[in-house]
Design a protein around this motif. Structure first.
Motif, PDB file in Angstrom:
ATOM      1  N   TYR A  84       0.857  -1.188   0.000  1.00  0.00           N
ATOM      2  CA  TYR A  84       0.000   0.000   0.000  1.00  0.00           C
ATOM      3  C   TYR A  84       0.891   1.235   0.000  1.00  0.00           C
ATOM      4  N   ALA A  85       0.514   2.215  -0.789  1.00  0.00           N
ATOM      5  CA  ALA A  85       1.208   3.501  -0.726  1.00  0.00           C
ATOM      6  C   ALA A  85       0.681   4.251   0.486  1.00  0.00           C
ATOM      7  N   VAL A  92       3.810   0.575   2.412  1.00  0.00           N
ATOM      8  CA  VAL A  92       3.587  -0.406   3.479  1.00  0.00           C
ATOM      9  C   VAL A  92       3.510  -1.780   2.831  1.00  0.00           C
ATOM     10  N   ALA A 142       2.078  -4.808   3.309  1.00  0.00           N
ATOM     11  CA  ALA A 142       1.053  -5.448   4.145  1.00  0.00           C
ATOM     12  C   ALA A 142       1.166  -6.971   4.080  1.00  0.00           C
ATOM     13  N   ALA A 201      -1.559 -10.727  15.351  1.00  0.00           N
ATOM     14  CA  ALA A 201      -1.825  -9.494  16.089  1.00  0.00           C
ATOM     15  C   ALA A 201      -2.412  -8.440  15.147  1.00  0.00           C
ATOM     16  N   SER A 202      -2.960  -7.396  15.714  1.00  0.00           N
ATOM     17  CA  SER A 202      -3.470  -6.280  14.930  1.00  0.00           C
ATOM     18  C   SER A 202      -2.338  -5.695  14.072  1.00  0.00           C
ATOM     19  N   GLY A 203      -2.618  -5.448  12.797  1.00  0.00           N
ATOM     20  CA  GLY A 203      -1.617  -4.882  11.895  1.00  0.00           C
ATOM     21  C   GLY A 203      -0.718  -5.919  11.245  1.00  0.00           C
ATOM     22  N   SER A 204      -0.952  -7.216  11.517  1.00  0.00           N
ATOM     23  CA  SER A 204      -0.065  -8.260  10.983  1.00  0.00           C
ATOM     24  C   SER A 204      -0.358  -8.593   9.522  1.00  0.00           C
ATOM     25  N   GLY A 205      -1.529  -8.181   9.023  1.00  0.00           N
ATOM     26  CA  GLY A 205      -1.866  -8.441   7.626  1.00  0.00           C
ATOM     27  C   GLY A 205      -3.059  -9.354   7.416  1.00  0.00           C
ATOM     28  N   LYS A 206      -3.789  -9.680   8.499  1.00  0.00           N
ATOM     29  CA  LYS A 206      -4.919 -10.607   8.389  1.00  0.00           C
ATOM     30  C   LYS A 206      -6.002 -10.099   7.443  1.00  0.00           C
ATOM     31  N   SER A 207      -6.397  -8.839   7.611  1.00  0.00           N
ATOM     32  CA  SER A 207      -7.471  -8.307   6.762  1.00  0.00           C
ATOM     33  C   SER A 207      -7.027  -8.220   5.309  1.00  0.00           C
TER      34      SER A 207
HETATM   35  P1  ADP Z   1      -4.725  -6.817  10.494  1.00  0.00           P
HETATM   36  O1  ADP Z   1      -6.021  -7.124   9.845  1.00  0.00           O
HETATM   37  O2  ADP Z   1      -3.951  -8.029  10.891  1.00  0.00           O
HETATM   38  O3  ADP Z   1      -4.896  -5.887  11.640  1.00  0.00           O
HETATM   39  P2  ADP Z   1      -4.148  -5.313   8.057  1.00  0.00           P
HETATM   40  O4  ADP Z   1      -4.127  -6.290   6.946  1.00  0.00           O
HETATM   41  O5  ADP Z   1      -5.363  -4.501   8.233  1.00  0.00           O
HETATM   42  O6  ADP Z   1      -3.777  -6.067   9.419  1.00  0.00           O
HETATM   43  O7  ADP Z   1      -2.903  -4.313   7.901  1.00  0.00           O
HETATM   44  C1  ADP Z   1      -1.579  -4.737   7.637  1.00  0.00           C
HETATM   45  C2  ADP Z   1      -0.704  -3.515   7.434  1.00  0.00           C
HETATM   46  O8  ADP Z   1      -1.078  -2.846   6.232  1.00  0.00           O
HETATM   47  C3  ADP Z   1      -0.821  -2.485   8.553  1.00  0.00           C
HETATM   48  O9  ADP Z   1       0.444  -1.899   8.730  1.00  0.00           O
HETATM   49  C4  ADP Z   1      -1.820  -1.494   7.982  1.00  0.00           C
HETATM   50  O10 ADP Z   1      -1.611  -0.229   8.551  1.00  0.00           O
HETATM   51  C5  ADP Z   1      -1.477  -1.503   6.511  1.00  0.00           C
HETATM   52  N1  ADP Z   1      -2.643  -1.207   5.636  1.00  0.00           N
HETATM   53  C6  ADP Z   1      -3.770  -1.962   5.538  1.00  0.00           C
HETATM   54  N2  ADP Z   1      -4.621  -1.423   4.638  1.00  0.00           N
HETATM   55  C7  ADP Z   1      -4.016  -0.294   4.169  1.00  0.00           C
HETATM   56  C8  ADP Z   1      -4.371   0.711   3.204  1.00  0.00           C
HETATM   57  N3  ADP Z   1      -5.553   0.651   2.542  1.00  0.00           N
HETATM   58  N4  ADP Z   1      -3.497   1.707   2.992  1.00  0.00           N
HETATM   59  C9  ADP Z   1      -2.317   1.764   3.650  1.00  0.00           C
HETATM   60  N5  ADP Z   1      -1.911   0.850   4.558  1.00  0.00           N
HETATM   61  C10 ADP Z   1      -2.739  -0.157   4.816  1.00  0.00           C
END
Ligand code: ADP
Ligand code: MG
Length: 264
Positions: free
Chosen positions: A20-21, A27, A29, A48-54
């Motif tokens: 992600y920009a 980033v 992800a 953990a939160s921020g690990s890339g699950k979503s």
């Molecule tokens: P999780 O679901 O495990 O909390 P995410 O997949 O949401 O993790 O995020 C993984 C990383 O990518 C994080 O550092 C988050 O800040 C970054 N990130 C997620 N979506 C975006 C986006 N649309 N733009 C910029 N950074 C993103």
């Protein structure tokens, strides 16, 4: 159309990255994620939160495309698909379950479950039959005409699971499905996932809760955009760890509002 092909993986990710920009920065992800999920598996993705699950969930669910790498969903190379074709693959191959249930308010449980069949062009009588059967299968026979507001959180999530399964998808993809539930409803909904797994469905469930992951056959851990652990708990062809003893899929199964699953 028949059901999912039992011979090929439902998910095959190879060296998938997603960037992600973020202003001047990038980033990462997801970095070099490779994952194969066979038909009938029940996988919990933890981290953990921020690990890339979503991000991983969005890629698996064809809601977002990888920056690089390869992804085959039930044999379809999703890299080759445009936005419209991705939407079709999503609706045909994946049943989604979300943390917030995402039911349509002021619309009966039955109409909520029928909706994906409306989009699929299934005619009215068959739609009704299949939605009634799906609601019965999740233990909600007799509650078809209830509005979501008249159902408990656990029951609403069961309606959402019926809606996800009514199209007979190759994959049931759930993102924190018990995140909005109290502990007794959580156990109830997870017992239902267990039952769905026992019927041979393929499930990928994202959670940060250890208790929830205990229901899966395999636990995959994500950290800083990479898979750091992949533990097989139960072989794919066997029932999930928390299953009905002596369960016979030809016998109707009822899930009571709370507590244990019982065969009827
Ligand atoms: P999780 O679901 O495990 O909390 P995410 O997949 O949401 O993790 O995020 C993984 C990383 O990518 C994080 O550092 C988050 O800040 C970054 N990130 C997620 N979506 C975006 C986006 N649309 N733009 C910029 N950074 C993103
Ligand atoms: Mg997330």
């Amino acid at each position: 159309m028949t059901g999912p092909d039992r011979r090929r993986p439902v998910i095959a990710l190879w060296n998938v990255a997603k960037d992600y920009a973020a202003g001047e920065n990038v980033v990462h992800a997801l970095r070099r994620v490779s994952l194969v999920v066979e038909p009938g598996d029940f996988v919990a993705i933890m981290g953990a939160s921020g690990s890339g699950k979503s991000t991983l969930m969005n890629v698996i669910g064809c809601l977002d495309v990888p920056t690089s790498g390869y992804y085959w969903l039930d044999g379809v190379d999703v890299r080759t698909l445009d936005e419209a074709a991705l939407a079709v693959v999503r609706s045909r191959k994946i049943g989604f379950v979300f943390q917030a249930f995402n039911l349509i308010p002021r619309t009966t449980a039955l109409a909520n479950v029928e909706l994906p069949l409306v989009y699929a062009g299934v005619h009215r009588a068959e739609r009704r039959d299949r939605a009634m059967a799906a609601l019965a299968a999740v233990g909600l026979a007799g509650r078809e005409l209830h509005l979501p507001s008249a159902l408990s959180g656990g029951q609403q999530q069961r309606v959402a699971i019926a809606r996800a399964l009514v199209t007979n998808p190759a994959l049931l993809l759930a993102d924190e499905p018990t995140g909005n539930l109290d502990s007794s409803s959580q156990a109830d909904v997870m017992a239902l996932f267990s039952q769905v797994s026992q019927l041979g469905r393929t499930i990928v469930l994202i959670t940060h809760e250890h208790d929830v992951a205990q229901y899966a056959k395999r636990i995959v851990r994500v950290r800083d955009g990479e898979i750091v652990e992949d533990v097989r708990v139960v072989p794919v062809g066997q029932p999930p760890p928390r299953h009905l003893p002596g369960y016979d899929p030809t016998v109707a199964v009822r899930v009571p509002p709370t507590g244990a699953v019982t065969a009827t």
